[in-house]
Design an enzyme around this catalytic site. Structure first.
Site, PDB file in Angstrom:
ATOM      1  N   ARG A 244      44.211  15.126  20.218  1.00 44.62           N
ATOM      2  CA  ARG A 244      43.251  14.481  21.242  1.00 44.62           C
ATOM      3  C   ARG A 244      44.283  13.865  22.209  1.00 44.62           C
ATOM      4  NH1 ARG A 244      41.269  10.299  20.333  1.00 44.62           N
ATOM      5  NH2 ARG A 244      40.547  10.811  17.887  1.00 44.62           N
TER       6      ARG A 244
ATOM      7  N   LYS B 220      37.137  27.685  37.742  1.00 43.06           N
ATOM      8  CA  LYS B 220      36.441  28.611  38.857  1.00 43.06           C
ATOM      9  C   LYS B 220      38.171  29.217  39.411  1.00 43.06           C
ATOM     10  CE  LYS B 220      32.668  26.971  38.237  1.00 43.06           C
ATOM     11  NZ  LYS B 220      32.214  25.825  38.807  1.00 43.06           N
TER      12      LYS B 220
ATOM     13  N   ASP C  52      35.876  16.531  45.265  1.00 43.71           N
ATOM     14  CA  ASP C  52      35.696  17.688  44.317  1.00 43.71           C
ATOM     15  C   ASP C  52      36.465  18.993  45.086  1.00 43.71           C
ATOM     16  OD1 ASP C  52      35.207  19.921  42.988  1.00 43.71           O
ATOM     17  OD2 ASP C  52      33.290  19.077  42.338  1.00 43.71           O
TER      18      ASP C  52
ATOM     19  N   TYR D 134      27.302  19.510  44.008  1.00 38.84           N
ATOM     20  CA  TYR D 134      27.156  20.536  42.749  1.00 38.84           C
ATOM     21  C   TYR D 134      25.933  19.928  41.856  1.00 38.84           C
ATOM     22  CZ  TYR D 134      28.275  23.262  38.545  1.00 38.84           C
ATOM     23  OH  TYR D 134      28.103  24.050  37.412  1.00 38.84           O
TER      24      TYR D 134
HETATM   25  C1  PLP Z   1      31.454  24.332  38.443  1.00 40.29           C
HETATM   26  C2  PLP Z   1      31.426  23.244  39.286  1.00 40.29           C
HETATM   27  C3  PLP Z   1      31.667  22.084  38.658  1.00 40.29           C
HETATM   28  C4  PLP Z   1      31.524  21.758  37.136  1.00 40.29           C
HETATM   29  O1  PLP Z   1      32.505  22.235  36.404  1.00 40.29           O
HETATM   30  P1  PLP Z   1      32.273  23.205  35.039  1.00 40.29           P
HETATM   31  O2  PLP Z   1      33.549  23.485  34.694  1.00 40.29           O
HETATM   32  O3  PLP Z   1      31.234  24.043  35.201  1.00 40.29           O
HETATM   33  O4  PLP Z   1      31.859  21.850  33.953  1.00 40.29           O
HETATM   34  C5  PLP Z   1      31.888  20.826  39.460  1.00 40.29           C
HETATM   35  N1  PLP Z   1      32.152  20.745  40.778  1.00 40.29           N
HETATM   36  C6  PLP Z   1      32.120  22.100  41.386  1.00 40.29           C
HETATM   37  C7  PLP Z   1      32.241  22.181  42.906  1.00 40.29           C
HETATM   38  C8  PLP Z   1      31.856  23.246  40.698  1.00 40.29           C
HETATM   39  O5  PLP Z   1      31.833  24.381  41.211  1.00 40.29           O
END
Ligand code: PLP
Length: 400
Positions: free
Chosen positions: A50, A199, A174, A102
Site C-alpha cells: 500500500r 479516460k 482537473d 464532473y
Molecule cells: C471520470 C472523471 C472523474 C472521476 O474519475 P473516476 O476514475 O471515474 O473515479 C473526475 N473528473 C473528470 C473530469 C472525469 O471525467
C-alpha cells in the site's frame, strides 16, 4: 501542437528504463505485498504494497514527467484522487469550485465532504470577477475543470491561478479531458493537476485510476501521506495497464483531436438545426481562451439536437457506430445523454438554466475512421428529422 515533439518522446520513454535485474524493457507487474528488509528501523524504498510498489512507482514517475512536475501519486480511481486531495485540507476549509464540475466531484463535495464541514462555493469560472468575489478567509483551494463537462466551457487557467496565488490559495486543475498532451496546468500556474486516468490515459476502457501531480515537495508529502493512510491505491496490474496506455497517449490524443475537429465542423455545416459545441470552432464562446492554453481542442464534441427525449431515443436507435455509454476517452466512440446520465442528479430546472437541455448529447470521438463516424452521425440526425414531423400527422389521420 507545440509540445508534441517533447511529449511524444516522454510518452514512449517515461518510467521505462530497463529493469536492473533482468533488463526487461517493460516494467514487470510486481505482485508482492511485502518486501524483505535488511535490518529493523531502516526505511527501505519499498516495505509494504500500500505504501509503495515498484510498478506503481513507474506509473507515477511517468505521470509526473508528462505534466512537467516532480511528484505524482496514483489512486484506484479519479474520485479516490479527489478524495485524497480533500483529505489534505483541514476541517472547515472552504473551496471555490467551477460550477460545471464532473458530477462525481460535485456529489463527493456536496453529499460526502459537506458532512465533515467542507464548504464549497460553486461559481461560473469563466468569469474571473465571479471567482475573485467567491474567495473567503478560509478558502484553501480553487478547483477548476476545463474543458468542462458536458458543455466544454473553457476557464482561463493562468488568470485564475494567479488570483488564487495572490491570496495564498492553492489551485487544482482537473486535466482529465485535455490530458497533458493538450494542456499544461502547472506551466500556467496551477499547483496541482488531477486526472481520472480511467479516460484518455488508459484509453482502452479497461482500467480505473486517478492521479494527483504537483511540484511542491511539502504538498507532495501530504498527498503521499494520505495515499498511504487512506489507502485507495491502484493495483500493480492496473498501474501496468495505465503505463501501457501512456505509451500511445500522444498518438491517440492527436487522432481524437483531428477526428473531433472534423466531426464538429462537418456537423456545424451540414446538420441543420443542430447546435455544435467544440472549443476548436470559431463559434465557441471561449475559442480564444482555448487557443491560448490548449495546443488542440480535445476529443469531445457536444451537440444539441432539436427536440427532447423522443428525439434522443430516435437518435439512439438510428446510430450504428456510436455506443451509448458512460465514460469517455477510449478507443471506441461513445455518446451519452447528460440529462439522464452524468447530470441526472442535477435538478431539471438547474440543468436547463446552465444549458444542459433535454436534447444535449455528448460525443466522445473514438479512433474509428472520422468519415465513417461523421456519416453515421449525419444519418442518425437525418433519421430524427425524418420522423420528427410525420408521426403526429399520421396519428391524427388514424384518430380521425
Ligand atoms: C471520470 C472523471 C472523474 C472521476 O474519475 P473516476 O476514475 O471515474 O473515479 C473526475 N473528473 C473528470 C473530469 C472525469 O471525467
Amino acid at each position: 501542437m507545440t509540445h508534441s515533439r517533447n511529449l511524444a518522446t516522454t510518452c514512449v520513454r517515461a518510467g521505462g528504463q530497463p529493469e536492473a535485474h533482468s533488463n526487461a524493457l517493460v516494467p514487470s507487474i510486481c505482485t508482492s505485498t511485502t518486501f524483505a528488509q535488511v535490518s529493523p528501523g531502516q526505511s527501505p524504498t519499498y516495505c509494504y504494497g500500500r505504501t509503495g510498489n515498484p510498478t506503481r512507482s513507474r506509473l507515477e514517475e511517468a505521470l509526473a514527467e508528462l505534466e512537467g512536475a516532480r511528484y505524482a501519486s496514483t489512486f484506484s480511481s479519479g474520485l479516490a484522487a479527489v478524495d485524497a486531495l480533500i483529505h489534505t485540507l483541514d476541517q472547515d476549509a472552504h473551496i471555490v469550485a467551477s460550477q460545471d464540475l464532473y458530477g462525481g466531484c460535485y456529489r463527493q463535495f456536496t453529499k460526502l465532504w459537506s458532512r465533515f464541514g467542507l464548504q464549497v462555493t460553486f461559481v461560473d469560472a469563466t468569469d474571473v470577477e465571479a471567482v475573485r468575489s467567491a474567495f473567503q478567509p478560509n478558502t484553501r483551494l480553487l478547483w477548476l475543470e476545463t474543458p468542462s463537462n458536458p458543455l466544454l466551457r473553457i476557464t482561463p487557467i493562468a488568470a485564475l491561478c494567479a488570483l488564487a496565488r495572490e491570496r495564498g490559495v492553492a489551485s487544482v486543475v482537473d486535466n482529465t479531458f485535455a490530458t497533458p498532451i493538450l494542456q499544461r496546468p502547472l506551466e500556467l500556474g496551477a499547483d496541482i493537476v488531477l486526472h481520472s486516468t480511467t479516460k484518455y490515459v488508459s484509453g482502452h476502457c479497461d482500467v480505473l485510476g486517478g492521479a494527483l501531480v504537483c511540484d511542491d515537495p511539502q504538498l507532495a508529502e501530504r498527498i503521499r501521506f494520505v495515499q498511504n493512510a487512506a489507502g485507495a491505491v491502484p493495483s500493480p496490474a492496473d498501474a501496468s495497464l495505465l503505463l501501457r496506455g501512456i505509451r500511445t497517449l500522444h498518438l491517440r490524443v492527436e487522432r481524437h483531436c483531428q477526428s473531433a475537429a472534423f466531426i464538429a465542423s462537418t456537423l456545424e455545416s451540414e446538420a441543420e438545426g443542430v447546435e455544435v459545441i467544440y472549443p476548436g470552432l470559431r463559434s465557441h464562446p471561449h475559442h480564444e481562451v482555448a487557443r491560448s492554453q490548449m495546443s488542440a481542442f480535445g476529443g469531445l464534441v457536444t451537440i444539441r439536437i432539436p427536440g427532447a427525449r423522443a428525439e434522443v431515443d430516435r437518435f439512439a436507435r438510428a446510430t450504428q457506430l456510436w455506443t451509448l455509454a458512460e465514460s469517455l476517452g477510449g478507443f471506441k466512440s461513445l455518446w451519452c445523454h447528460p440529462p439522464t446520465m452524468t447530470h441526472a442528479s442535477v435538478d431539471a430546472a438547474e440543468r436547463e438554466r446552465i444549458g444542459i437541455t433535454e436534447g444535449t448529447i455528448r460525443l466522445s470521438v473514438g479512433l474509428e475512421d472520422a468519415g465513417d463516424l461523421a456519416t453515421d452521425l449525419l444519418e442518425a440526425i437525418a433519421a430524427i428529422a425524418a420522423t420528427h414531423s410525420t408521426p403526429r400527422a399520421t396519428n391524427k389521420a388514424v384518430l380521425a
